[in-house]
Design a protein around this motif. Sequence first.
Motif: not given
Length: 111
Positions: A71-72, A79-80, A89-91, A94-95
């Motif tokens: 998932x990460x 996201x990138x 990276x932060x999102x 969080x995932x």
Amino acid sequence: MGLFFKAALGALVVLLIGVLAKTKNYYIAGLIPLFPTFALIAHYIVATERGVEALRTTIVFGMWAIIPYFVYLLSLWYFTGMMRVWPALGCAVLCWCLSAWLLIFIWSRTH
């Protein structure tokens, strides 16, 4: 002494990632964190302190723990494509946290 060895091993892994990231085969740096460095330590500690049955349970849980890592990676890839690296990276973290929490929640209810 054991704590020093574990810290030195972790530092060695970080250095190896840094060196590989600068080579023409930079993508191999993504494989290094998957080497079971910390899993070896965790499995040894569980086996010696809790026994083989606890180790076997830990191994099965570790197999399921691949899901939050996937998932990460999937979310980071997504996201990138739409934001800068740090927010992506932060999102992605969080995932990972949400999927790891879900895994722990489901595991604790079923085992």
